[in-house]
Design an enzyme around this catalytic site. Structure first.
Site, PDB file in Angstrom:
ATOM      1  N   ARG A 107      22.253  24.566  25.016  1.00  0.00           N
ATOM      2  CA  ARG A 107      21.617  23.424  24.359  1.00  0.00           C
ATOM      3  C   ARG A 107      22.696  22.475  23.845  1.00  0.00           C
ATOM      4  O   ARG A 107      23.290  22.728  22.786  1.00  0.00           O
ATOM      5  CB  ARG A 107      20.774  23.900  23.182  1.00  0.00           C
ATOM      6  CG  ARG A 107      19.623  24.801  23.552  1.00  0.00           C
ATOM      7  CD  ARG A 107      18.868  25.201  22.290  1.00  0.00           C
ATOM      8  NE  ARG A 107      17.715  26.026  22.574  1.00  0.00           N
ATOM      9  CZ  ARG A 107      16.877  26.479  21.660  1.00  0.00           C
ATOM     10  NH1 ARG A 107      17.093  26.171  20.382  1.00  0.00           N
ATOM     11  NH2 ARG A 107      15.854  27.229  21.982  1.00  0.00           N
ATOM     12  N   ASP A 129      23.654  19.065  21.992  1.00  0.00           N
ATOM     13  CA  ASP A 129      22.954  18.282  20.986  1.00  0.00           C
ATOM     14  C   ASP A 129      22.806  16.825  21.414  1.00  0.00           C
ATOM     15  O   ASP A 129      23.396  16.384  22.406  1.00  0.00           O
ATOM     16  CB  ASP A 129      23.713  18.335  19.658  1.00  0.00           C
ATOM     17  CG  ASP A 129      23.837  19.749  19.128  1.00  0.00           C
ATOM     18  OD1 ASP A 129      22.958  20.574  19.433  1.00  0.00           O
ATOM     19  OD2 ASP A 129      24.823  20.030  18.418  1.00  0.00           O
ATOM     20  N   TYR A 132      33.969  24.181  25.385  1.00  0.00           N
ATOM     21  CA  TYR A 132      33.708  22.809  24.965  1.00  0.00           C
ATOM     22  C   TYR A 132      35.042  22.145  24.632  1.00  0.00           C
ATOM     23  O   TYR A 132      35.983  22.804  24.176  1.00  0.00           O
ATOM     24  CB  TYR A 132      32.833  22.777  23.714  1.00  0.00           C
ATOM     25  CG  TYR A 132      31.360  22.990  23.945  1.00  0.00           C
ATOM     26  CD1 TYR A 132      30.500  21.922  24.158  1.00  0.00           C
ATOM     27  CD2 TYR A 132      30.810  24.269  23.934  1.00  0.00           C
ATOM     28  CE1 TYR A 132      29.143  22.107  24.354  1.00  0.00           C
ATOM     29  CE2 TYR A 132      29.452  24.474  24.125  1.00  0.00           C
ATOM     30  CZ  TYR A 132      28.622  23.386  24.331  1.00  0.00           C
ATOM     31  OH  TYR A 132      27.276  23.582  24.532  1.00  0.00           O
ATOM     32  N   ARG A 135      31.726  21.216  16.542  1.00  0.00           N
ATOM     33  CA  ARG A 135      31.916  20.012  15.729  1.00  0.00           C
ATOM     34  C   ARG A 135      32.340  20.364  14.309  1.00  0.00           C
ATOM     35  O   ARG A 135      33.126  19.643  13.685  1.00  0.00           O
ATOM     36  CB  ARG A 135      30.638  19.173  15.748  1.00  0.00           C
ATOM     37  CG  ARG A 135      30.370  18.530  17.112  1.00  0.00           C
ATOM     38  CD  ARG A 135      28.922  18.101  17.274  1.00  0.00           C
ATOM     39  NE  ARG A 135      28.521  17.127  16.284  1.00  0.00           N
ATOM     40  CZ  ARG A 135      27.255  16.711  16.129  1.00  0.00           C
ATOM     41  NH1 ARG A 135      26.292  17.209  16.903  1.00  0.00           N
ATOM     42  NH2 ARG A 135      26.957  15.817  15.217  1.00  0.00           N
TER      43      ARG A 135
END
Length: 275
Positions: A51, A53, A111, A198
Site C-alpha cells: 500500500r 500512500d 523504498y 517517512r
C-alpha cells in the site's frame, strides 16, 4: 485460469495511494479498470505488492491478476498501457504459478526517499522530491540510519492508521547517499508499517540538526513512543524502488533493474548539443 504478474511504475501525485478507496482515485482502481477493459470483463481484481500512500511514487511495483484471456504474455503490457493514463506504465508481464500473490509472495522491499537539499527550488523536482532549503549533515544522517538496521519493534516510527498484528520488522539496510544537491535515503526491509520510511527519514533529519543523537535511536525504538522521534516527511519524496521474489516474478523484477541501469548509462553517454 492464468495468473499474470506485471511490473509497473507510476507517478503517485494524482492518486490517493495504491489501494482502492470509495471516494478517491487510486492506482489500483485505475489499473483494474484498464485490465477489465482489455479483458472485456465487468470487473477484475489486481493484487498489489504493498500500500503506497497518497502522493507516493513507484519506480518498480509488482501486481498480479487472474484471467482466462488468451492475450500473448508479451502483448499484455502494450494492451494495458493503451488503456492507462500517462502517469502509470506497465513495463513487463510474466505468467506465474497459481499460488503466487504479489504481496504474500514478496520476500523484501526497498523504498527510497529523495530530498532536494538546495537553497533554490527546482520546479521540475516539485512532485518528485522533498525540497529542503536548510543544509543537512549527511554524515550524521548516515550514522543515525545504521541504528535502524536489524530486527526491532518499529512502533516509534509508525503513524496510526493501518492495523497490523505486530510492529516488529527486520530492516536489512538503511543507507544515506548524496549526489550534488540530492540526498537519497534507501531502506530495505521484510515489511513496512504505515508511514515508517517517512518517519525514519524525519528522524534522520532531526539527527542532522542535533535534536537527537544517532546513539539515542536504539533507546527510542525500545520506548516505542512516536512523539519522541522525527516528523513524517512529505509524500512526494518517497518511491517504492525494488521488490524481491523467487521464480518468474523475481526474474521479471530483476530484468527491470538491468534495463533501467542500461538506460541510465545510455543517457549519461548522450552527447551535449552545441548551444
Amino acid at each position: 485460469m492464468r495468473n499474470i504478474a506485471i511490473r509497473l511504475a507510476y507517478d503517485g501525485t494524482a492518486y490517493h495511494g495504491w489501494q482502492t478507496q470509495r471516494d478517491d482515485v487510486t492506482v489500483q482502481q485505475t489499473v483494474e479498470r484498464a485490465a477489465a477493459a482489455i479483458l472485456k470483463t465487468p470487473r477484475i481484481h489486481v493484487t498489489g505488492c504493498g500500500r503506497t500512500d497518497a502522493g507516493v511514487h513507484a519506480l518498480r511495483y509488482c501486481a498480479n491478476f487472474r484471467t482466462d484471456c488468451t492475450i500473448p504474455i508479451d502483448r499484455v503490457p502494450l494492451a494495458l498501457n493503451s488503456r492507462l493514463p500517462g502517469d502509470i506504465a506497465v513495463a513487463d508481464a510474466v505468467e506465474v504459478p497459481d499460488d503466487f500473490n504479489a504481496i504474500g509472495s514478496c520476500i523484501q522491499k526497498e523504498y527510497i526517499y529523495k530530498i532536494h537539499n538546495s537553497r533554490v527550488r527546482d520546479p521540475f523536482l516539485d512532485r518528485g522530491a522533498c525540497f529542503w532549503p536548510q543544509a543537512l549533515d549527511v554524515a550524521r544522517m548516515a550514522e543515525a540510519a545504521s541504528s535502524f538496521e536489524g530486527t526491532h519493534d518499529f512502533a516509534a516510527v509508525r503513524s496510526v492508521g493501518t492495523e497490523t498484528k505486530t510492529t516488529v520488522r527486520t530492516v536489512h539496510w538503511c543507507r544515506v547517499d548524496k549526489t550534488g544537491d540530492m540526498i537519497t535515503v534507501a531502506v530495505c526491509a521484510d515489511g513496512f508499517l504505515y508511514n515508517m520510511v517517512r518517519a525514519i527519514v524525519g528522524t534522520l533529519v532531526y539527527a542532522s540538526y542535533g535534536k537527537l543523537e544517532p546513539r539515542d535511536i536504539p533507546r527510542l525504538l525500545e520506548l516505542g513512543d512516536r512523539r519522541l522521534t522525527g516528523p513524517t516527511m512529505p509524500p512526494q519524496g518517497l518511491y517504492m524502488h525494488r521488490v524481491w521474489y523467487d521464480g518468474p516474478a523475481g526474474a521479471m523484477m530483476r530484468r527491470g533493474t538491468l534495463l533501467r541501469q542500461q538506460n541510465n548509462r545510455k543517457l549519461c553517454a548522450m552527447p551535449v548539443l552545441p548551444e
